[in-house]
Design a protein around this motif. Sequence first.
Motif, PDB file in Angstrom:
ATOM      1  N   VAL A 214       0.844  -1.195   0.000  1.00  0.00           N
ATOM      2  CA  VAL A 214       0.000   0.000   0.000  1.00  0.00           C
ATOM      3  C   VAL A 214       0.877   1.242   0.000  1.00  0.00           C
ATOM      4  N   ILE A 215       0.581   2.152  -0.914  1.00  0.00           N
ATOM      5  CA  ILE A 215       1.301   3.428  -0.976  1.00  0.00           C
ATOM      6  C   ILE A 215       0.517   4.527  -0.264  1.00  0.00           C
ATOM      7  N   GLU A 216      -0.797   4.554  -0.492  1.00  0.00           N
ATOM      8  CA  GLU A 216      -1.621   5.628   0.071  1.00  0.00           C
ATOM      9  C   GLU A 216      -3.070   5.147   0.162  1.00  0.00           C
ATOM     10  N   ARG A 217      -3.739   5.535   1.242  1.00  0.00           N
ATOM     11  CA  ARG A 217      -5.138   5.168   1.431  1.00  0.00           C
ATOM     12  C   ARG A 217      -6.029   6.401   1.336  1.00  0.00           C
ATOM     13  N   PHE A 218      -7.231   6.198   0.769  1.00  0.00           N
ATOM     14  CA  PHE A 218      -8.220   7.263   0.653  1.00  0.00           C
ATOM     15  C   PHE A 218      -9.520   6.776   1.296  1.00  0.00           C
ATOM     16  N   ASP A 219     -10.592   7.550   1.197  1.00  0.00           N
ATOM     17  CA  ASP A 219     -11.847   7.180   1.848  1.00  0.00           C
ATOM     18  C   ASP A 219     -12.403   5.855   1.333  1.00  0.00           C
ATOM     19  N   LYS A 220     -12.376   5.682  -0.004  1.00  0.00           N
ATOM     20  CA  LYS A 220     -12.979   4.492  -0.598  1.00  0.00           C
ATOM     21  C   LYS A 220     -12.030   3.766  -1.558  1.00  0.00           C
ATOM     22  N   PHE A 284      14.292   1.139 -15.392  1.00  0.00           N
ATOM     23  CA  PHE A 284      13.647   2.345 -15.906  1.00  0.00           C
ATOM     24  C   PHE A 284      12.374   2.614 -15.121  1.00  0.00           C
ATOM     25  N   GLU A 285      12.054   3.899 -14.968  1.00  0.00           N
ATOM     26  CA  GLU A 285      10.850   4.275 -14.229  1.00  0.00           C
ATOM     27  C   GLU A 285      10.127   5.384 -14.977  1.00  0.00           C
ATOM     28  N   ALA A 286       8.837   5.207 -15.181  1.00  0.00           N
ATOM     29  CA  ALA A 286       8.008   6.197 -15.880  1.00  0.00           C
ATOM     30  C   ALA A 286       6.864   6.619 -14.972  1.00  0.00           C
ATOM     31  N   PRO A 287       6.617   7.911 -14.822  1.00  0.00           N
ATOM     32  CA  PRO A 287       5.514   8.358 -13.972  1.00  0.00           C
ATOM     33  C   PRO A 287       4.172   8.022 -14.604  1.00  0.00           C
ATOM     34  N   PRO A 288       3.134   7.888 -13.784  1.00  0.00           N
ATOM     35  CA  PRO A 288       1.803   7.631 -14.330  1.00  0.00           C
ATOM     36  C   PRO A 288       1.358   8.777 -15.233  1.00  0.00           C
ATOM     37  N   PRO A 289       0.443   8.505 -16.173  1.00  0.00           N
ATOM     38  CA  PRO A 289      -0.044   9.555 -17.070  1.00  0.00           C
ATOM     39  C   PRO A 289      -0.858  10.611 -16.320  1.00  0.00           C
ATOM     40  N   GLU A 290      -1.147  11.709 -16.999  1.00  0.00           N
ATOM     41  CA  GLU A 290      -1.800  12.856 -16.371  1.00  0.00           C
ATOM     42  C   GLU A 290      -3.155  12.508 -15.763  1.00  0.00           C
ATOM     43  N   ASP A 291      -3.960  11.696 -16.475  1.00  0.00           N
ATOM     44  CA  ASP A 291      -5.294  11.400 -15.939  1.00  0.00           C
ATOM     45  C   ASP A 291      -5.216  10.559 -14.671  1.00  0.00           C
ATOM     46  N   PHE A 292      -4.197   9.715 -14.559  1.00  0.00           N
ATOM     47  CA  PHE A 292      -3.972   8.924 -13.351  1.00  0.00           C
ATOM     48  C   PHE A 292      -3.634   9.870 -12.185  1.00  0.00           C
ATOM     49  N   GLU A 293      -2.715  10.804 -12.435  1.00  0.00           N
ATOM     50  CA  GLU A 293      -2.328  11.762 -11.406  1.00  0.00           C
ATOM     51  C   GLU A 293      -3.502  12.661 -11.025  1.00  0.00           C
ATOM     52  N   ARG A 294      -4.331  12.994 -12.006  1.00  0.00           N
ATOM     53  CA  ARG A 294      -5.495  13.837 -11.730  1.00  0.00           C
ATOM     54  C   ARG A 294      -6.456  13.120 -10.786  1.00  0.00           C
ATOM     55  N   LEU A 295      -6.635  11.820 -10.987  1.00  0.00           N
ATOM     56  CA  LEU A 295      -7.471  11.046 -10.076  1.00  0.00           C
ATOM     57  C   LEU A 295      -6.904  11.057  -8.657  1.00  0.00           C
ATOM     58  N   LEU A 296      -5.600  10.890  -8.537  1.00  0.00           N
ATOM     59  CA  LEU A 296      -4.970  10.895  -7.219  1.00  0.00           C
ATOM     60  C   LEU A 296      -5.179  12.224  -6.518  1.00  0.00           C
ATOM     61  N   ASN A 297      -5.012  13.312  -7.245  1.00  0.00           N
ATOM     62  CA  ASN A 297      -5.222  14.632  -6.644  1.00  0.00           C
ATOM     63  C   ASN A 297      -6.673  14.801  -6.211  1.00  0.00           C
ATOM     64  N   GLY A 298      -7.611  14.283  -7.008  1.00  0.00           N
ATOM     65  CA  GLY A 298      -9.020  14.351  -6.648  1.00  0.00           C
ATOM     66  C   GLY A 298      -9.337  13.523  -5.415  1.00  0.00           C
ATOM     67  N   LEU A 299      -8.708  12.350  -5.303  1.00  0.00           N
ATOM     68  CA  LEU A 299      -8.894  11.506  -4.124  1.00  0.00           C
ATOM     69  C   LEU A 299      -8.348  12.172  -2.873  1.00  0.00           C
ATOM     70  N   ARG A 300      -7.183  12.801  -3.008  1.00  0.00           N
ATOM     71  CA  ARG A 300      -6.589  13.489  -1.851  1.00  0.00           C
ATOM     72  C   ARG A 300      -7.436  14.675  -1.404  1.00  0.00           C
ATOM     73  N   ALA A 301      -8.101  15.305  -2.376  1.00  0.00           N
ATOM     74  CA  ALA A 301      -8.936  16.464  -2.053  1.00  0.00           C
ATOM     75  C   ALA A 301     -10.343  16.072  -1.624  1.00  0.00           C
ATOM     76  N   GLY A 302     -10.647  14.773  -1.666  1.00  0.00           N
ATOM     77  CA  GLY A 302     -11.966  14.317  -1.261  1.00  0.00           C
ATOM     78  C   GLY A 302     -13.043  14.515  -2.313  1.00  0.00           C
ATOM     79  N   VAL A 303     -12.626  14.724  -3.576  1.00  0.00           N
ATOM     80  CA  VAL A 303     -13.584  14.925  -4.659  1.00  0.00           C
ATOM     81  C   VAL A 303     -14.299  13.615  -4.998  1.00  0.00           C
ATOM     82  N   TYR A 304     -13.562  12.480  -4.921  1.00  0.00           N
ATOM     83  CA  TYR A 304     -14.139  11.173  -5.271  1.00  0.00           C
ATOM     84  C   TYR A 304     -14.309  10.322  -4.011  1.00  0.00           C
TER      85      TYR A 304
END
Length: 304
Positions: A214-220, A284-304
């Motif tokens: 587990v890296i990070e937990r959110f509400d759901k 090699f390491e590649a960051p997740p795409p923008e929409d993946f990161e956008r979901l994470l930011n929304g989860l952290r902000a409690g949007v989802y």
Amino acid sequence: MEICEHTVIAGEAGMRIDKLLAGLDGEYSRSQIQDWITEGRVSVNGKVVKANYRVQEGDRIEWTVPEPEILDVRPEPMDLDIYYEDRDVIVVNKPRGMVVHPSPGHLNGTLVNGLLAHCRDLSGINGVLRPGIVHRIDKDTSGLLMAAKNDFSHEHLARQLENKTVLRKYKAIVHGVIPHDYGTIDAPIGRDPKDRQSMAVVDSGKPAVTHFRVIERFDKYTLVECELETGRTHQIRVHMKYIGHPVAGDPKYGPKRTLPIDGQALHAGVLGFAHPRTGEFLTFEAPPPEDFERLLNGLRAGVY
């Protein structure tokens, strides 16, 4: 011409024969199977049947696969996200939505089309439709993938995959809150007897092992990193569903009500292997795409 056989098991009884055969390995479409049935290439217990025949437990199905057509896989210039390249190997960060290699009826817009335009010197071990392809990631999974530029490299990379020495780590957003920080899912994967176009944990399946943390937990939801020990079809998607935490956005194995993403929130972020010629272990390491990161930011902000 290839002659194939299959004996119907209890979980398959009652299925239409065209649907059953199309799902046995996923290589041929249902319409192709229907054409073979019309041509008399399919028999049950020695008798030719129609496409709507419903199989019974113990039925012995035989069918002949015609010689494949010579398909012209054309190079297509693409803006590939290349992480590494030399005379032996190329590592590409594949976007979500791109198919890895062509198949009958889907010959354009694949990663192979782009690779052929970029370097033109891929290994030929996997034939005209899969030149250079040593391993795959699903169409709607993003991330790192290695391809071989000659047969020497292909054989070495394939052997590493077989020996489980290739490093493959994925990030995934999954449904539910996983209470423990680490886990290992050791459960065999094979064709789902209830849906032959899907995979499932079944006793008769091939061994499959996925490690996760587990890296990070959110509400759901939970953000996890999954490391593959084996590489079965849909392995992470099937295993996470099996433990009750399906990947968000997964149209095949997840719930319909999910996060707003086009395809599963699954990204092959880390890839490591020994260079086939030098032996040096490359990571090699590649960051997740923008929409993946956008979901994470929304989860952290409690949007989802």
